[in-house]
Scaffold this motif. Structure first.
Motif, PDB file in Angstrom:
ATOM      1  N   LEU A 183      -4.717 -16.925  33.524  1.00 28.79           N
ATOM      2  CA  LEU A 183      -5.770 -17.777  34.062  1.00 28.79           C
ATOM      3  C   LEU A 183      -6.412 -17.186  35.310  1.00 28.79           C
ATOM      4  O   LEU A 183      -7.633 -17.267  35.487  1.00 28.79           O
ATOM      5  CB  LEU A 183      -5.207 -19.164  34.369  1.00 28.79           C
ATOM      6  CG  LEU A 183      -4.775 -19.967  33.125  1.00 28.79           C
ATOM      7  CD1 LEU A 183      -3.986 -21.200  33.533  1.00 28.79           C
ATOM      8  CD2 LEU A 183      -5.976 -20.359  32.282  1.00 28.79           C
ATOM      9  N   ARG A 184      -5.616 -16.589  36.170  1.00 28.24           N
ATOM     10  CA  ARG A 184      -6.170 -16.056  37.424  1.00 28.24           C
ATOM     11  C   ARG A 184      -7.023 -14.814  37.200  1.00 28.24           C
ATOM     12  O   ARG A 184      -7.963 -14.559  37.951  1.00 28.24           O
ATOM     13  CB  ARG A 184      -5.049 -15.741  38.411  1.00 28.24           C
ATOM     14  CG  ARG A 184      -4.347 -16.963  38.966  1.00 28.24           C
ATOM     15  CD  ARG A 184      -5.293 -17.902  39.727  1.00 28.24           C
ATOM     16  NE  ARG A 184      -5.924 -17.284  40.866  1.00 28.24           N
ATOM     17  CZ  ARG A 184      -5.415 -17.258  42.088  1.00 28.24           C
ATOM     18  NH1 ARG A 184      -4.241 -17.835  42.331  1.00 28.24           N
ATOM     19  NH2 ARG A 184      -6.043 -16.682  43.081  1.00 28.24           N
ATOM     20  N   THR A 185      -6.693 -14.037  36.182  1.00 28.61           N
ATOM     21  CA  THR A 185      -7.462 -12.816  35.920  1.00 28.61           C
ATOM     22  C   THR A 185      -8.573 -13.040  34.902  1.00 28.61           C
ATOM     23  O   THR A 185      -9.450 -12.194  34.753  1.00 28.61           O
ATOM     24  CB  THR A 185      -6.551 -11.693  35.403  1.00 28.61           C
ATOM     25  OG1 THR A 185      -5.984 -12.075  34.132  1.00 28.61           O
ATOM     26  CG2 THR A 185      -5.441 -11.397  36.391  1.00 28.61           C
ATOM     27  N   GLY A 186      -8.528 -14.177  34.182  1.00 25.94           N
ATOM     28  CA  GLY A 186      -9.544 -14.460  33.187  1.00 25.94           C
ATOM     29  C   GLY A 186      -9.409 -13.668  31.911  1.00 25.94           C
ATOM     30  O   GLY A 186     -10.344 -13.625  31.097  1.00 25.94           O
ATOM     31  N   SER A 187      -8.255 -13.056  31.696  1.00 26.70           N
ATOM     32  CA  SER A 187      -8.076 -12.178  30.542  1.00 26.70           C
ATOM     33  C   SER A 187      -6.630 -12.168  30.092  1.00 26.70           C
ATOM     34  O   SER A 187      -5.701 -12.358  30.891  1.00 26.70           O
ATOM     35  CB  SER A 187      -8.507 -10.749  30.915  1.00 26.70           C
ATOM     36  OG  SER A 187      -8.160  -9.821  29.901  1.00 26.70           O
ATOM     37  N   LEU A 188      -6.428 -11.903  28.803  1.00 24.03           N
ATOM     38  CA  LEU A 188      -5.082 -11.739  28.270  1.00 24.03           C
ATOM     39  C   LEU A 188      -4.482 -10.376  28.598  1.00 24.03           C
ATOM     40  O   LEU A 188      -3.263 -10.210  28.555  1.00 24.03           O
ATOM     41  CB  LEU A 188      -5.094 -11.897  26.741  1.00 24.03           C
ATOM     42  CG  LEU A 188      -5.107 -13.309  26.176  1.00 24.03           C
ATOM     43  CD1 LEU A 188      -5.298 -13.248  24.663  1.00 24.03           C
ATOM     44  CD2 LEU A 188      -3.812 -14.030  26.507  1.00 24.03           C
ATOM     45  N   LEU A 189      -5.307  -9.394  28.903  1.00 27.58           N
ATOM     46  CA  LEU A 189      -4.823  -8.028  29.055  1.00 27.58           C
ATOM     47  C   LEU A 189      -3.733  -7.892  30.120  1.00 27.58           C
ATOM     48  O   LEU A 189      -2.686  -7.287  29.855  1.00 27.58           O
ATOM     49  CB  LEU A 189      -5.985  -7.084  29.356  1.00 27.58           C
ATOM     50  CG  LEU A 189      -5.637  -5.602  29.503  1.00 27.58           C
ATOM     51  CD1 LEU A 189      -4.965  -5.068  28.242  1.00 27.58           C
ATOM     52  CD2 LEU A 189      -6.889  -4.783  29.815  1.00 27.58           C
ATOM     53  N   PRO A 190      -3.904  -8.432  31.336  1.00 26.22           N
ATOM     54  CA  PRO A 190      -2.822  -8.311  32.318  1.00 26.22           C
ATOM     55  C   PRO A 190      -1.534  -8.984  31.860  1.00 26.22           C
ATOM     56  O   PRO A 190      -0.432  -8.464  32.095  1.00 26.22           O
ATOM     57  CB  PRO A 190      -3.400  -9.005  33.566  1.00 26.22           C
ATOM     58  CG  PRO A 190      -4.876  -8.880  33.420  1.00 26.22           C
ATOM     59  CD  PRO A 190      -5.107  -9.036  31.951  1.00 26.22           C
ATOM     60  N   ALA A 191      -1.644 -10.130  31.191  1.00 26.54           N
ATOM     61  CA  ALA A 191      -0.442 -10.806  30.690  1.00 26.54           C
ATOM     62  C   ALA A 191       0.235  -9.985  29.611  1.00 26.54           C
ATOM     63  O   ALA A 191       1.473  -9.910  29.552  1.00 26.54           O
ATOM     64  CB  ALA A 191      -0.808 -12.194  30.159  1.00 26.54           C
ATOM     65  N   VAL A 192      -0.535  -9.354  28.749  1.00 24.59           N
ATOM     66  CA  VAL A 192       0.040  -8.488  27.705  1.00 24.59           C
ATOM     67  C   VAL A 192       0.807  -7.330  28.342  1.00 24.59           C
ATOM     68  O   VAL A 192       1.936  -7.014  27.944  1.00 24.59           O
ATOM     69  CB  VAL A 192      -1.065  -7.963  26.772  1.00 24.59           C
ATOM     70  CG1 VAL A 192      -0.537  -6.835  25.887  1.00 24.59           C
ATOM     71  CG2 VAL A 192      -1.614  -9.087  25.906  1.00 24.59           C
ATOM     72  N   LEU A 193       0.198  -6.693  29.346  1.00 26.26           N
ATOM     73  CA  LEU A 193       0.851  -5.572  30.013  1.00 26.26           C
ATOM     74  C   LEU A 193       2.116  -6.017  30.748  1.00 26.26           C
ATOM     75  O   LEU A 193       3.162  -5.362  30.664  1.00 26.26           O
ATOM     76  CB  LEU A 193      -0.124  -4.906  30.980  1.00 26.26           C
ATOM     77  CG  LEU A 193      -1.297  -4.159  30.340  1.00 26.26           C
ATOM     78  CD1 LEU A 193      -2.268  -3.670  31.413  1.00 26.26           C
ATOM     79  CD2 LEU A 193      -0.812  -2.987  29.505  1.00 26.26           C
ATOM     80  N   LEU A 194       2.031  -7.135  31.475  1.00 24.10           N
ATOM     81  CA  LEU A 194       3.203  -7.643  32.185  1.00 24.10           C
ATOM     82  C   LEU A 194       4.320  -7.994  31.212  1.00 24.10           C
ATOM     83  O   LEU A 194       5.486  -7.665  31.447  1.00 24.10           O
ATOM     84  CB  LEU A 194       2.828  -8.880  32.998  1.00 24.10           C
ATOM     85  CG  LEU A 194       2.120  -8.661  34.335  1.00 24.10           C
ATOM     86  CD1 LEU A 194       1.773 -10.015  34.952  1.00 24.10           C
ATOM     87  CD2 LEU A 194       2.980  -7.856  35.298  1.00 24.10           C
TER      88      LEU A 194
END
Length: 236
Positions: A183-194
């Protein structure tokens, strides 16, 4: 023309399909029985299939709130806290002694596929589908609790209910963090990487500690000697 937003019936149908694909796509590689064995003995067909399914559904739905966009790069420094945990786990694994390179590569590949599959499904499709009905907080709570509950199904692969419940509890905790990243980054990409890096670091540390405890490949006695946090840390 503005793209549509998530709907609950479509999200629930996608979740049921994702669970079915995950459960039915194929047996654990190499006859593995525990989660660390499953992710280190070969590429798990289930996570590739479920990841492909989630991506096909997400791209087909074309929901504007599913997170299929580039992140706001200015928000990435907010991820420093989970990044420190990942670095600490990898540092501990290095200090203990890494598993063989082939095993590390298999774990990395499986962790990456799991990160894609679970983030697209839970922080993408399901979060978007719940949000119009439950609001932001309700959608985060609902998708995170569902994410945890699904991990109890690991008992069907391992036969170990206690560890599956511990993994489910850990998944709720880490899922809250991953939802915040989404939610904070507006994208799934950071969550996928984390998610992928967290699983990779936790499982690599687990295998390193198990090998040290068992003076070789991890067996049942060596796994039982490890603390509960080591079993529960992976969110896969």
């Amino acid at each position: 023309m503005r793209r549509p937003v998530g709907t609950l019936p479509a999200a629930v149908a996608a979740l049921l399909g994702w669970i079915a694909v995950t459960m039915l796509a194929g047996p654990a590689p190499g006859g593995a029985a525990t989660l660390p064995e499953i992710v280190s003995s070969g590429i798990a067909v289930q996570v590739i299939a479920s990841g492909a399914f989630a991506l096909l559904v997400a791209t087909g739905l074309r929901w504007s709130d599913a997170g299929l966009a580039w992140p706001d790069w200015r928000t990435l420094p907010l991820l420093w806290f989970p990044a420190h945990y990942i670095a600490a786990m990898l540092g501990a694994a290095l200090a203990i002694g890494l598993p063989p390179p082939a095993t590390v590569g298999i774990v990395l590949a499986n962790a990456a596929f799991v990160g894609i599959s679970e983030e697209v499904m839970f922080r993408g499709i399901l979060l978007a589908g719940l949000r119009p009905r439950l609001g932001l907080r309700g959608a985060v709570a609902g998708s995170t609790l569902t994410f945890g509950a699904v991990h109890v199904l690991n008992v069907l692969l391992t036969g170990d209910l206690a560890t599956a419940v511990a993994q489910a509890f850990a998944a709720v905790m880490s899922g809250t963090m991953l939802a915040a990243a989404r939610l904070r980054t507006g994208s799934l990409l950071p969550a996928v990487l984390l998610h992928g890096l967290w699983d990779f670091a936790a499982l690599t540390l687990f295998l390193a500690a198990a090998a040290r405890a068992g003076a070789g490949a991890p067996d049942a006695d060596a796994l039982a000697a490890l603390p509960l946090w080591a079993c529960a840390a992976p969110v896969a």
